[in-house]
Enzyme design. Structure first.
Site, mmCIF file in Angstrom:
data_model
loop_
_atom_site.group_PDB
_atom_site.id
_atom_site.type_symbol
_atom_site.label_atom_id
_atom_site.label_comp_id
_atom_site.label_asym_id
_atom_site.label_seq_id
_atom_site.Cartn_x
_atom_site.Cartn_y
_atom_site.Cartn_z
ATOM 1 N N HIS A 63 -11.676 14.292 1.739
ATOM 2 C CA HIS A 63 -11.188 15.350 2.640
ATOM 3 C C HIS A 63 -11.669 15.150 4.078
ATOM 4 O O HIS A 63 -12.731 14.576 4.337
ATOM 5 C CB HIS A 63 -11.667 16.720 2.152
ATOM 6 C CG HIS A 63 -11.152 17.048 0.785
ATOM 7 N ND1 HIS A 63 -11.725 18.003 -0.013
ATOM 8 C CD2 HIS A 63 -10.134 16.524 0.050
ATOM 9 C CE1 HIS A 63 -11.072 18.069 -1.165
ATOM 10 N NE2 HIS A 63 -10.106 17.186 -1.143
ATOM 11 N N LYS A 73 -20.483 16.386 8.674
ATOM 12 C CA LYS A 73 -21.060 17.085 7.523
ATOM 13 C C LYS A 73 -22.459 16.551 7.230
ATOM 14 O O LYS A 73 -22.713 15.359 7.354
ATOM 15 C CB LYS A 73 -20.175 16.881 6.285
ATOM 16 C CG LYS A 73 -18.785 17.472 6.461
ATOM 17 C CD LYS A 73 -17.805 17.065 5.387
ATOM 18 C CE LYS A 73 -16.421 17.591 5.744
ATOM 19 N NZ LYS A 73 -15.365 16.968 4.933
ATOM 20 N N TYR A 133 -23.717 21.991 1.916
ATOM 21 C CA TYR A 133 -23.544 21.153 3.097
ATOM 22 C C TYR A 133 -23.170 21.952 4.327
ATOM 23 O O TYR A 133 -22.542 23.000 4.224
ATOM 24 C CB TYR A 133 -22.540 20.030 2.850
ATOM 25 C CG TYR A 133 -21.191 20.428 2.319
ATOM 26 C CD1 TYR A 133 -21.019 20.751 0.976
ATOM 27 C CD2 TYR A 133 -20.090 20.433 3.144
ATOM 28 C CE1 TYR A 133 -19.771 21.094 0.484
ATOM 29 C CE2 TYR A 133 -18.840 20.758 2.651
ATOM 30 C CZ TYR A 133 -18.682 21.089 1.325
ATOM 31 O OH TYR A 133 -17.438 21.424 0.835
ATOM 32 N N ASP A 171 -6.023 17.226 -4.714
ATOM 33 C CA ASP A 171 -6.591 15.872 -4.735
ATOM 34 C C ASP A 171 -5.763 14.947 -5.618
ATOM 35 O O ASP A 171 -5.583 13.769 -5.306
ATOM 36 C CB ASP A 171 -8.040 15.932 -5.197
ATOM 37 C CG ASP A 171 -8.920 16.615 -4.154
ATOM 38 O OD1 ASP A 171 -10.061 16.997 -4.475
ATOM 39 O OD2 ASP A 171 -8.442 16.789 -3.010
HETATM 40 C C1 LIG Z 1 -13.642 23.590 2.336
HETATM 41 C C2 LIG Z 1 -13.372 25.069 2.296
HETATM 42 C C3 LIG Z 1 -12.539 25.627 1.346
HETATM 43 N N1 LIG Z 1 -12.310 26.970 1.354
HETATM 44 C C4 LIG Z 1 -11.454 27.538 0.291
HETATM 45 C C5 LIG Z 1 -10.100 26.887 0.133
HETATM 46 C C6 LIG Z 1 -9.818 27.043 -1.340
HETATM 47 O O1 LIG Z 1 -9.289 28.325 -1.591
HETATM 48 C C7 LIG Z 1 -11.197 26.960 -1.998
HETATM 49 C C8 LIG Z 1 -11.526 25.586 -2.542
HETATM 50 O O2 LIG Z 1 -11.255 24.651 -1.503
HETATM 51 P P1 LIG Z 1 -11.144 23.108 -1.830
HETATM 52 O O3 LIG Z 1 -10.388 22.925 -3.123
HETATM 53 O O4 LIG Z 1 -10.648 22.419 -0.594
HETATM 54 O O5 LIG Z 1 -12.669 22.759 -2.089
HETATM 55 P P2 LIG Z 1 -13.264 21.286 -2.254
HETATM 56 O O6 LIG Z 1 -12.317 20.439 -3.048
HETATM 57 O O7 LIG Z 1 -14.657 21.430 -2.712
HETATM 58 O O8 LIG Z 1 -13.243 20.752 -0.763
HETATM 59 C C9 LIG Z 1 -14.381 20.214 -0.134
HETATM 60 O O9 LIG Z 1 -14.554 18.960 -0.702
HETATM 61 C C10 LIG Z 1 -15.067 17.902 0.046
HETATM 62 C C11 LIG Z 1 -16.245 17.356 -0.694
HETATM 63 C C12 LIG Z 1 -15.370 18.133 1.446
HETATM 64 O O10 LIG Z 1 -16.020 17.323 2.093
HETATM 65 C C13 LIG Z 1 -14.838 19.313 2.137
HETATM 66 O O11 LIG Z 1 -15.900 20.015 2.737
HETATM 67 C C14 LIG Z 1 -14.062 20.246 1.339
HETATM 68 O O12 LIG Z 1 -12.708 19.888 1.542
HETATM 69 O O13 LIG Z 1 -12.128 27.302 -0.950
HETATM 70 C C15 LIG Z 1 -12.874 27.823 2.265
HETATM 71 O O14 LIG Z 1 -12.652 29.041 2.246
HETATM 72 N N2 LIG Z 1 -13.687 27.281 3.227
HETATM 73 C C16 LIG Z 1 -13.968 25.943 3.278
HETATM 74 O O15 LIG Z 1 -14.739 25.507 4.171
#
Ligand SMILES: Cc1cn([C@H]2C[C@H](O)[C@@H](COP(=O)(O)OP(=O)(O)O[C@H]3O[C@H](C)C(=O)[C@H](O)[C@H]3O)O2)c(=O)[nH]c1=O
Length: 187
Positions: A63, A73, A133, A171
């Protein structure tokens, strides 16, 4: 109070803060802007994130956020273990599409600094893993982008074991780097 080691890709660092132990346990300054600045790391972070993954084999990434909402980060693991990856996605970079992987764990107490211009992801190596993080720019769903974790152009050697891989739909369906939104992160 902390050890800093370049990992061989422009600005990607391993950081290991000291743990001061006594009979009660330990104390550790896990983030200290002045200490990082002494090592030439001057990133101002504006948001803390905490992700919990139930199963080993959970892969979150790769991401990044598009300009102007690009993010650096500072990532660490407070429970469990991950294989953490940073990928250079700066158009025109001599190390474009190159990656660095590092095991982060509560036991090692190590962190990775992922600079602006790098995509980030991790694979959990144990169940019940918690990753916390700091990011240098607030989340923006509009600027949030993903790249396939198994993009052959990048060629990340994920330590996948026989167990299943747990991915979000975002993803699972992410584009390859070549098809990712054209952007110039060198701005
Ligand atoms: C990243 C983020 C997400 N969200 C919400 C959006 C979705 O409703 C839920 C899960 O989000 P996401 O599926 O994008 O979460 P991850 O797959 O853990 O994403 C992270 O994964 C990799 C490791 C990364 O480096 C990024 O920081 C980030 O993209 O949280 C938020 O409200 N705030 C945020 O800062």
């Amino acid at each position: 109070m902390l050890e800093i080691k370049p990992l061989g890709l422009d600005g990607v660092m391993e950081i290991v803060p000291r743990r001061l132990t006594d009979e009660r346990g330990f104390f550790s300054e896990v983030y200290n802007a002045a200490r990082l600045s002494e090592h030439g790391i001057d990133v101002s972070f504006v948001q803390d994130n905490h992700s919990y993954s139930v199963a080993a084999g959970t892969l979150r990434g790769l991401h990044y956020q598009l300009p102007p909402r690009v993010q650096a980060k500072l990532v660490r693991v407070v429970r469990g273990r991950v294989f953490d990856v940073a990928v250079d996605i700066r158009k025109g970079s001599p190390t474009f599409a190159q990656w660095i992987g590092l095991e982060l764990s509560a036991e090692r107490w190590n962190q990775i600094l992922v600079p602006v211009g790098f995509a980030h992801g991790f694979l959990t190596l144990e169940p019940e893993t918690e990753v916390v993080y700091k990011v240098s720019e607030h989340y923006s769903a509009e600027h949030d982008r993903a790249i396939r974790f198994d993009d052959p152009q990048i060629g990340i050697q994920w330590p996948l074991d026989a167990g299943g891989l747990h991915l979000s739909a975002k993803d699972r369906n992410a584009p390859l780097l070549t098809d990712a939104t054209p952007f110039d992160l060198s701005v």
